[in-house]
Scaffold this active site. Structure first.
Site, short mmCIF file in Angstrom:
data_model
loop_
_atom_site.label_atom_id
_atom_site.label_comp_id
_atom_site.label_asym_id
_atom_site.label_seq_id
_atom_site.Cartn_x
_atom_site.Cartn_y
_atom_site.Cartn_z
N GLU A 240 0.84 -1.20 0.00
CA GLU A 240 0.00 0.00 0.00
C GLU A 240 0.87 1.25 0.00
O GLU A 240 0.43 2.34 -0.34
CB GLU A 240 -0.93 0.01 1.22
CG GLU A 240 -2.05 1.03 1.10
CD GLU A 240 -3.14 0.84 2.15
OE1 GLU A 240 -2.89 1.13 3.34
OE2 GLU A 240 -4.23 0.38 1.78
N HIS B 26 6.48 -27.20 1.74
CA HIS B 26 5.59 -28.28 1.28
C HIS B 26 4.43 -27.72 0.48
O HIS B 26 3.41 -28.38 0.32
CB HIS B 26 5.10 -29.07 2.50
CG HIS B 26 6.21 -29.64 3.31
ND1 HIS B 26 6.73 -30.90 3.12
CD2 HIS B 26 6.96 -29.09 4.30
CE1 HIS B 26 7.73 -31.11 3.95
NE2 HIS B 26 7.89 -30.03 4.69
N LYS C 81 -13.50 1.93 -3.07
CA LYS C 81 -14.61 2.28 -2.16
C LYS C 81 -15.73 2.96 -2.96
O LYS C 81 -16.91 2.67 -2.80
CB LYS C 81 -14.12 3.25 -1.08
CG LYS C 81 -13.30 2.62 0.03
CD LYS C 81 -12.90 3.71 1.04
CE LYS C 81 -12.04 3.17 2.16
NZ LYS C 81 -11.56 4.22 3.07
O1 LIG Z 1 -8.74 2.76 9.92
P1 LIG Z 1 -9.71 3.07 8.82
O2 LIG Z 1 -9.88 4.52 8.56
O3 LIG Z 1 -11.00 2.35 9.03
O4 LIG Z 1 -9.07 2.50 7.47
C1 LIG Z 1 -8.84 1.13 7.34
C2 LIG Z 1 -8.03 0.95 6.06
O5 LIG Z 1 -8.80 1.54 5.01
C3 LIG Z 1 -8.17 1.64 3.76
O6 LIG Z 1 -8.08 0.37 3.22
C4 LIG Z 1 -6.80 2.25 3.80
O7 LIG Z 1 -6.19 2.11 2.53
C5 LIG Z 1 -5.95 1.58 4.84
O8 LIG Z 1 -4.69 2.21 4.92
C6 LIG Z 1 -6.65 1.62 6.17
O9 LIG Z 1 -5.87 0.97 7.14
#
Ligand SMILES: O=P(O)(O)OC[C@H]1O[C@H](O)[C@H](O)[C@@H](O)[C@@H]1O
Length: 626
Positions: free
Chosen positions: A405, A434, A539
């Site tokens: 990431e 394995h 998202k």
């Molecule tokens: O901690 P939050 O704001 O819920 O985000 C949870 C995750 O969301 C996304 O996937 C980001 O890319 C991550 O870097 C983050 O850890």
């Protein structure tokens, strides 16, 4: 006879005798042709043309194969194979952190002295950038943020007194709260059959789960004061499974909801599902709920308004994938009886070591150097993480987010499209021997390995020889060393990180080592390691699917409220949704709804999408006029 031969060693048919020597041994003329004007060597002129021709071709083939073999040997010789030279290289490049008991062996990565020299200016620039980052520079320019995870383990580094106070305050709050829960001073409500919390249910995803999961697997004692489990997805069955496993202990479970943004859909869904389970069990969620999130986030405001048991801050200058040394990782760890100050101490010691500006004395720089050499600075080879220790099983999953990431970016800091990356996978040794080591040893050469060696096999006094002079741990040691040698013998490069044992201090150090290595490597390849624009795209797309589903439901509901019910074809649904171009997604939505008894396939079947006619089992009149 045709007078051209395509290439002396090509597999072109013109070189293969069409009429092999007959059983009688009479040599037939091989249908071989020579480039125009080429003649068999004079010495052979006395021989029948066929034999001389064959000899000449054979000589050419042999010379070519010799050349090819030489090249292959060079490829093999591309990596040093002489044991004395390798020993010198091992000793010369071995890095040791005495206080941490950590070693780094890069001798099985074939970088040259010239390469190291050539990279020096980039490393010095990376060290300078890292220095500025720790002083509070906007090291995450795309989001206009500082990058402060190093301050979490040494608050005096924070650029302002306010930040220093916030860091120290948050740590004290975590330590005090955890101590009060573990001691029973903070108890579950009277609805609990026992008068202390016994379980932790952590609800979070990505950096709000992977660090806590890695640390729990690595460091949780066999009988922790509170046992942790995770909901780290929006899978209903997965959520049900965790809640079912808690059973009546839900009443003595501390639910920690972790989300930096406070709005991640999967985490919000997990929270709503858990709150539903609490209601159905006659329990008051707020009395067992803890939030770890940014101040004034949706989650923070929810927890505050609903009066949850506790709230802990996340800072905008700590990324999810580097948040293990914040309340995100420290609170779950402390509640399991893990010494979090030792984790911080290990990380801080490693931070100090990785501030060194001499590449050879800086373990994070050495890792970055190896990564760049092995993958050409463009991710051309994958990073296989092989800890030979069960408790480090989740290290590779943790590193997948930290590395991929951070490094996996479309554009560099100058706006050039680079599609950077460094792929991480692996589980543990010797188990993985394995599974896929076969391909690593002999298959496509598209990786370099990182072995994580733990010297201490068992606590002192617990060892046992399963055969004279040999323990289980000796086998594990032998498997690691054997695999490292076998890979190297076939020109597969590897790094070995060695710690004496898995402790809060060594785990803290490993986390800090890789956080810094990623930061240095990102500088060297000129990318921003601290944002994640690609995640937002996913998202957004998910939100669009859900919006379309709402329209499909509305259209189906209207048709289902008619007398008689009007089953619709996919085309009719798409048309009424004003989304004919989305017909495939509409089909998938309907198939998913039908599989969950929320839509009825009146005619046809999902295997023949064009045959489907669908309606809803129930008509929601209210929704009709909503
Ligand atoms: O901690 P939050 O704001 O819920 O985000 C949870 C995750 O969301 C996304 O996937 C980001 O890319 C991550 O870097 C983050 O850890």
């Amino acid at each position: 006879m045709a007078s051209s031969v395509s290439g002396i060693c090509s597999s072109s048919p013109s070189l293969r005798p069409k009429t092999p020597p007959s059983a009688a041994g009479r040599r037939e003329v091989a249908s071989v042709s020579f480039p125009s004007g080429a003649r068999p060597p004079a010495g052979d002129r006395a021989l029948p043309l066929s034999l001389s021709l064959a000899r000449s071709v054979a000589r050419e083939i042999s010379a070519e194969l010799g050349r090819a073999d030489g090249a292959a040997k060079k490829e093999k010789c591309g990596l040093e194979k002489d044991s004395h030279s390798l020993w010198r290289r091992y000793v010369d490049w071995l890095y040791q952190h005495r206080e941490l008991g950590l070693f780094l062996d890069v001798s099985r990565v074939g970088f040259t002295d010239e390469f190291v020299e050539e990279m020096e200016p980039r490393f010095q620039a990376a060290f300078k950038a890292m220095e500025e980052l720790e002083k509070g520079a906007i090291a995450n320019p795309d989001e206009g943020r500082m990058v402060g995870h190093y301050w979490l383990r040494r608050s005096e580094l924070a650029p302002t007194r306010t930040l220093k106070a916030q860091i120290e305050g948050a740590l004290d709050a975590v330590c005090n709260f955890a101590a009060d829960v573990v001691s029973g001073k903070i108890k579950p409500p009277a609805t609990s059959p026992v008068d202390r919390f016994t379980q932790i249910l952590s609800v979070g995803i990505g950096g709000s789960a992977l660090g806590p999961q890695f640390v729990a697997e690595a460091l949780a004692p066999d009988n922790p004061p509170l046992k942790i489990r995770f909901i780290d997805n929006t899978d209903p069955a997965g959520i049900d499974h965790q809640i079912a496993q808690l059973g009546p202990e839900l009443a003595s479970t501390l639910v920690i909801v972790i989300s930096k943004s406070g709005g991640t859909p999967e985490t919000r869904n997990g929270l709503l599902e858990v709150q539903k389970a609490f209601r159905e069990a006659g329990l008051e969620f707020a009395k067992q709920g803890v939030a770890i999130t940014q101040e004034n986030s949706l989650l923070d405001n929810t927890a505050r308004i609903e009066g949850w048991l506790a709230r802990f801050p996340m800072f905008d200058w700590v990324g999810g994938r580097t948040s293990e040394m914040s309340a995100v990782g420290l609170l779950p760890a402390a509640l399991q009886g893990i010494d979090i100050r030792e984790m911080l101490a290990g990380a801080s010691l490693m931070d100090e070591a990785t501030r060194t500006k001499v590449v050879k004395n800086n373990p994070a720089a050495l890792l970055a150097l190896c990564w760049y050499w092995a993958s050409g600075g463009v991710g051309s080879k994958d990073m296989v993480i092989l800890p030979y220790k069960d408790s480090l099983l989740l290290f590779s999953r943790y590193l997948q987010q930290l590395v991929m990431e951070s490094i996996g970016k479309e554009f560099d800091l100058d706006g050039n499209r680079v599609n950077q990356g460094l792929t991480v996978y692996g589980n543990k040794g010797s188990t993985d021997q394995h599974a896929y080591i076969q391909q690593l040893r002999e298959g496509v050469h598209n990786f370099f390995a990182t072995f994580v060696e733990v010297l201490r096999d068992r606590p002192p006094g617990h060892d046992w020889e399963l055969e004279p002079g040999v323990t289980c741990g000796d086998y594990l040691f032998g498997m690691l060393q054997g695999t490292r040698s076998a890979l190297y013998a076939n020109d597969r490069e590897s790094i070995t990180v060695t710690v004496e044992e898995v402790t809060p201090r060594s785990v803290g150090a490993l986390i800090a080592l890789y956080e810094r290595a990623v930061g240095i490597y990102a500088s060297i390849v000129n990318i921003n390691a601290y944002h994640q624009p690609g995640v937002e795209a996913g998202k957004k797309a998910a939100a669009e699917v859900l919006a379309l589903q709402k329209r499909v439901l509305s259209v189906l509901n209207e048709a289902s409220c008619k007398e008689p019910v009007e089953p619709l074809t996919l085309e009719e649904v798409a048309e009424r949704c004003h989304a004919p171009e989305e017909i495939e997604m509409i089909y998938k939505i309907i198939a998913h709804m039908a599989a969950n008894d929320r839509a009825i396939i009146a005619e046809g079947s999902c295997g023949s999408p064009r045959s489907i006619k669908v309606f809803l089992g129930e008509c929601n009149v209210d929704e009709l006029y909503a």
